[in-house]
Design a protein around this motif. Structure first.
Motif, mmCIF file in Angstrom:
data_model
loop_
_atom_site.group_PDB
_atom_site.id
_atom_site.type_symbol
_atom_site.label_atom_id
_atom_site.label_comp_id
_atom_site.label_asym_id
_atom_site.label_seq_id
_atom_site.Cartn_x
_atom_site.Cartn_y
_atom_site.Cartn_z
ATOM 1 N N HIS A 55 0.833 -1.201 0.000
ATOM 2 C CA HIS A 55 0.000 0.000 0.000
ATOM 3 C C HIS A 55 0.872 1.257 0.000
ATOM 4 O O HIS A 55 1.983 1.236 0.525
ATOM 5 N N SER A 59 -2.656 8.214 2.278
ATOM 6 C CA SER A 59 -4.024 8.658 2.480
ATOM 7 C C SER A 59 -4.047 9.914 3.343
ATOM 8 O O SER A 59 -3.096 10.221 4.069
ATOM 9 N N ASP A 63 -10.062 10.924 3.694
ATOM 10 C CA ASP A 63 -10.324 9.714 2.902
ATOM 11 C C ASP A 63 -10.181 8.424 3.695
ATOM 12 O O ASP A 63 -10.764 7.399 3.319
ATOM 13 N N TRP A 64 -9.368 8.435 4.773
ATOM 14 C CA TRP A 64 -9.100 7.196 5.513
ATOM 15 C C TRP A 64 -8.837 7.570 6.974
ATOM 16 O O TRP A 64 -8.032 8.462 7.248
ATOM 17 N N ASP A 103 -1.894 -2.186 -4.217
ATOM 18 C CA ASP A 103 -3.213 -2.063 -3.600
ATOM 19 C C ASP A 103 -3.415 -0.623 -3.120
ATOM 20 O O ASP A 103 -2.443 0.084 -2.838
ATOM 21 N N MET A 104 -4.663 -0.185 -3.034
ATOM 22 C CA MET A 104 -5.034 1.165 -2.601
ATOM 23 C C MET A 104 -4.338 2.243 -3.440
ATOM 24 O O MET A 104 -3.980 3.308 -2.952
ATOM 25 N N MET A 105 -4.173 1.946 -4.711
ATOM 26 C CA MET A 105 -3.484 2.873 -5.612
ATOM 27 C C MET A 105 -4.236 4.194 -5.754
ATOM 28 O O MET A 105 -3.643 5.229 -6.069
ATOM 29 N N GLU A 106 -5.543 4.169 -5.515
ATOM 30 C CA GLU A 106 -6.333 5.388 -5.676
ATOM 31 C C GLU A 106 -5.875 6.493 -4.733
ATOM 32 O O GLU A 106 -6.079 7.681 -5.013
ATOM 33 N N ALA A 107 -5.225 6.120 -3.627
ATOM 34 C CA ALA A 107 -4.746 7.137 -2.688
ATOM 35 C C ALA A 107 -3.707 8.057 -3.324
ATOM 36 O O ALA A 107 -3.529 9.203 -2.902
ATOM 37 N N HIS A 109 -3.948 9.471 -6.013
ATOM 38 C CA HIS A 109 -4.615 10.458 -6.854
ATOM 39 C C HIS A 109 -5.541 11.367 -6.057
ATOM 40 O O HIS A 109 -6.379 12.056 -6.632
ATOM 41 N N SER A 110 -5.390 11.373 -4.734
ATOM 42 C CA SER A 110 -6.186 12.296 -3.932
ATOM 43 C C SER A 110 -5.785 13.735 -4.258
ATOM 44 O O SER A 110 -4.711 13.982 -4.836
ATOM 45 N N GLN A 114 -2.481 14.869 -6.558
ATOM 46 C CA GLN A 114 -2.841 14.602 -7.953
ATOM 47 C C GLN A 114 -1.855 15.176 -8.973
ATOM 48 O O GLN A 114 -1.785 14.696 -10.109
#
Length: 240
Positions: A55, A59, A63-64, A103-107, A109-110, A114
């Motif tokens: 990970h 974050s 978001d977390w 995993d949790m790659m979307e973090a 792009h917060s 970004q």
């Protein structure tokens, strides 16, 4: 408040001794906030940080909720202002290489991240050799390398001393877990790095020995060793 107190206590001890190298045995990933911030300041930012983890740990609180997933963002000057204040010289994105990330790659792009570019060596990239990691380090030529090693970067089928490997839900988690790396792969990568570069920091985190926990629970409730009327198990943190 508890985590801040622990980080400040660690910072005080480190400042007292001013070591050239630091080894951190966790605990969750948050334990690295003070020692890694210290090393980056000590070496004037002339460091590379290998984030060996499934990970990204970037974050933000919006978001977390749990700090263990924020620590790298904090080390880069992003996130909760009180934790960020504990980092006198934030790492720059170009100092960081994610190794084994999957995993949790979307973090990544917060909103605060970004516009940042991050370099990644996936489990596939390091499976056969360490060249991608070594080439990245060679292109930057840092005076010191700092290694974060979260044990969850290891394949859950091979290494089970992780919180998510709860025996009650293990089969389910194995089925859902993304591809990770073998123990020998990570050993080889870190050995290759240490042969070519000066490693000044090593953190190993997220160890949870389920067999030891279950053995402790059993011994506490057996005749002669424990309380035969005891029904409850020792508590543990199951918050992700």
């Amino acid at each position: 408040s508890v985590l801040l107190k622990q980080a400040r206590s660690a910072k005080s001890l480190i400042q007292k001794h001013r070591p050239d190298r630091v080894i951190v045995l966790g605990g969750d990933c948050g334990v690295e906030l003070a020692p890694f911030a210290y090393l980056n300041e000590k070496y004037d930012g002339d460091t590379a940080l290998l984030w060996v983890d499934l990970h990204p740990d970037v974050s933000i609180p919006e978001d977390w909720p749990n700090h263990h997933a924020h620590v790298l963002a904090n080390l880069m000057g992003i996130g909760d202002k009180e934790f960020v204040a504990e980092v006198p010289r934030p790492f720059k994105p170009e100092q960081v290489l994610f190794v084994g990330l999957n995993d949790m790659m979307e973090a990544l792009h917060s909103k605060p991240l970004q516009n940042m570019k991050f370099d990644i060596a996936t489990p596939d990239d390091i499976e056969e050799d360490s060249s991608k990691v070594l080439q990245w380090l060679d292109s930057r030529k840092p005076s010191k390398v700092i290694v974060h090693f979260d044990l969850d970067v290891l394949d859950l089928r091979e290494y089970r001393s992780l919180l998510i490997a709860n025996p009650d839900t293990y089969d389910e988690m194995v089925g859902k877990a993304p591809k990770a790396s073998s123990i020998e792969t990570i050993i080889r990568v870190l050995q290759d790095v240490a042969k070519a570069h000066d490693v000044a920091g090593l953190g190993i985190t997220e160890h949870f020995p389920w067999d030891a926990y279950n053995l402790q629970n059993m011994l506490q409730r057996l005749p002669l060793l424990g309380d035969i009327n005891k029904k409850d198990k020792a508590p543990f943190n199951w918050i992700f």
